[in-house]
Motif scaffolding. Structure first.
Motif, mmCIF file in Angstrom:
data_model
loop_
_atom_site.group_PDB
_atom_site.id
_atom_site.type_symbol
_atom_site.label_atom_id
_atom_site.label_comp_id
_atom_site.label_asym_id
_atom_site.label_seq_id
_atom_site.Cartn_x
_atom_site.Cartn_y
_atom_site.Cartn_z
ATOM 1 N N GLY A 1 0.827 -1.200 0.000
ATOM 2 C CA GLY A 1 0.000 0.000 0.000
ATOM 3 C C GLY A 1 0.865 1.255 0.000
ATOM 4 N N PRO A 2 0.234 2.419 0.081
ATOM 5 C CA PRO A 2 0.996 3.670 0.084
ATOM 6 C C PRO A 2 1.977 3.701 1.266
ATOM 7 N N LEU A 3 3.204 4.114 0.989
ATOM 8 C CA LEU A 3 4.252 4.113 2.007
ATOM 9 C C LEU A 3 4.696 5.525 2.337
ATOM 10 N N ARG A 4 5.020 5.720 3.583
ATOM 11 C CA ARG A 4 5.739 6.928 4.003
ATOM 12 C C ARG A 4 7.190 6.511 4.159
ATOM 13 N N MET A 5 7.959 6.701 3.124
ATOM 14 C CA MET A 5 9.361 6.300 3.143
ATOM 15 C C MET A 5 10.168 7.402 2.481
ATOM 16 N N ASP A 6 11.119 7.921 3.225
ATOM 17 C CA ASP A 6 11.955 9.006 2.733
ATOM 18 C C ASP A 6 12.731 8.556 1.496
ATOM 19 N N GLU A 7 13.021 9.476 0.613
ATOM 20 C CA GLU A 7 13.736 9.150 -0.635
ATOM 21 C C GLU A 7 15.124 8.576 -0.365
ATOM 22 N N THR A 8 15.794 9.070 0.672
ATOM 23 C CA THR A 8 17.126 8.528 0.997
ATOM 24 C C THR A 8 17.029 7.089 1.487
ATOM 25 N N GLU A 9 15.930 6.747 2.145
ATOM 26 C CA GLU A 9 15.726 5.376 2.620
ATOM 27 C C GLU A 9 15.507 4.428 1.427
ATOM 28 N N ILE A 10 14.727 4.882 0.451
ATOM 29 C CA ILE A 10 14.497 4.080 -0.768
ATOM 30 C C ILE A 10 15.813 3.889 -1.515
ATOM 31 N N GLU A 11 16.596 4.948 -1.622
ATOM 32 C CA GLU A 11 17.884 4.851 -2.317
ATOM 33 C C GLU A 11 18.815 3.877 -1.604
ATOM 34 N N ALA A 12 18.821 3.915 -0.266
ATOM 35 C CA ALA A 12 19.682 3.007 0.501
ATOM 36 C C ALA A 12 19.233 1.561 0.330
ATOM 37 N N LEU A 13 17.926 1.309 0.348
ATOM 38 C CA LEU A 13 17.414 -0.048 0.144
ATOM 39 C C LEU A 13 17.764 -0.547 -1.253
ATOM 40 N N THR A 14 17.586 0.294 -2.254
ATOM 41 C CA THR A 14 17.901 -0.089 -3.630
ATOM 42 C C THR A 14 19.384 -0.400 -3.786
ATOM 43 N N GLN B 1 13.677 -7.854 5.181
ATOM 44 C CA GLN B 1 14.891 -8.058 5.969
ATOM 45 C C GLN B 1 15.561 -6.762 6.394
ATOM 46 N N MET B 2 15.554 -5.754 5.537
ATOM 47 C CA MET B 2 16.372 -4.566 5.776
ATOM 48 C C MET B 2 15.604 -3.323 6.212
ATOM 49 N N THR B 3 14.293 -3.404 6.320
ATOM 50 C CA THR B 3 13.509 -2.256 6.771
ATOM 51 C C THR B 3 12.570 -2.691 7.884
ATOM 52 N N ASN B 4 11.860 -1.740 8.420
ATOM 53 C CA ASN B 4 10.862 -2.044 9.451
ATOM 54 C C ASN B 4 9.459 -2.139 8.849
ATOM 55 N N ILE B 5 9.362 -2.496 7.601
ATOM 56 C CA ILE B 5 8.083 -2.448 6.876
ATOM 57 C C ILE B 5 7.030 -3.383 7.465
ATOM 58 N N VAL B 6 7.434 -4.536 7.978
ATOM 59 C CA VAL B 6 6.451 -5.467 8.548
ATOM 60 C C VAL B 6 6.264 -5.260 10.046
ATOM 61 N N LEU B 7 7.074 -4.442 10.661
ATOM 62 C CA LEU B 7 6.964 -4.191 12.094
ATOM 63 C C LEU B 7 6.078 -2.992 12.413
ATOM 64 N N ARG B 8 5.618 -2.317 11.404
ATOM 65 C CA ARG B 8 4.772 -1.145 11.636
ATOM 66 C C ARG B 8 3.430 -1.590 12.209
ATOM 67 N N THR B 9 2.884 -0.784 13.117
ATOM 68 C CA THR B 9 1.573 -1.103 13.687
ATOM 69 C C THR B 9 0.445 -0.423 12.921
ATOM 70 N N ALA B 10 0.791 0.586 12.117
ATOM 71 C CA ALA B 10 -0.207 1.294 11.305
ATOM 72 C C ALA B 10 0.417 1.643 9.960
ATOM 73 N N PRO B 11 -0.383 1.656 8.900
ATOM 74 C CA PRO B 11 0.166 1.964 7.578
ATOM 75 C C PRO B 11 0.732 3.379 7.467
ATOM 76 N N GLU B 12 0.351 4.277 8.376
ATOM 77 C CA GLU B 12 0.830 5.653 8.312
ATOM 78 C C GLU B 12 2.237 5.810 8.874
ATOM 79 N N GLU B 13 2.740 4.794 9.578
ATOM 80 C CA GLU B 13 4.076 4.887 10.154
ATOM 81 C C GLU B 13 5.130 4.922 9.056
ATOM 82 N N GLU B 14 6.207 5.628 9.348
ATOM 83 C CA GLU B 14 7.277 5.772 8.359
ATOM 84 C C GLU B 14 8.093 4.485 8.269
ATOM 85 N N VAL B 15 8.469 4.131 7.056
ATOM 86 C CA VAL B 15 9.330 2.969 6.825
ATOM 87 C C VAL B 15 10.773 3.444 6.864
#
Length: 145
Positions: free
Chosen positions: A43-56, A113-127
């Motif tokens: 679903g829609p993510l709140r993820m900073d651009e630097t975080e996406i770049e680091a994951l990629t 494995q490398m983010t907190n994407i599945v540990l979020r308690t609400a979809p609005e939380e930042e990844v």
């Protein structure tokens, strides 16, 4: 066959539309494809651009062979953003479609494995990107015995 003014204008408009879509697709980056893959599954993510770049960067550094050609990645990211990803996959040659699917599987696994994407308690939380060797146990010690 004669070319009427109306038909010439239609052809000019179609050419301009294809050129604009192609130009837009060429401005896409691998990070855009990663974001589209994650948003499709989580679903829609709140993820900073630097975080996406680091994951990629971390995902591609672990397995450089999974990165699709940038033109294919740009075209597919654009197709996803316009809602045409299903039709785009149907028209791709089998090898290209398999390469995109493989890339998607690795990105999803790395995101878990490398983010907190599945540990979020609400979809609005930042990844947040944790890192390639993430350990979320605060009591873990990494000492050689």
């Amino acid at each position: 066959m004669t070319l009427s003014r109306r038909r010439a204008l239609q052809l000019a408009a179609a050419t301009a539309a294809f050129a604009a879509a192609g130009g837009y697709a060429m401005t896409r980056r691998p990070e855009d494809l990663v974001r589209s893959v994650l948003e499709r599954h989580f679903g829609p993510l709140r993820m900073d651009e630097t975080e996406i770049e680091a994951l990629t960067a971390a995902s591609i550094a672990r397995r450089p062979w999974i990165e699709p050609p940038w033109k294919l990645a740009a075209a597919y990211a654009t197709a996803y953003q316009t809602g045409l990803d299903g039709q785009a996959m149907e028209f791709l040659p089998e090898e290209r479609a398999e390469r995109l699917e493989r890339f998607e599987r690795h990105i999803l696994g790395d995101a878990v494995q490398m983010t907190n994407i599945v540990l979020r308690t609400a979809p609005e939380e930042e990844v947040i990107f944790i890192g390639p060797s993430a350990c979320l146990n605060p009591y873990a010690t990494f000492e050689v015995a």
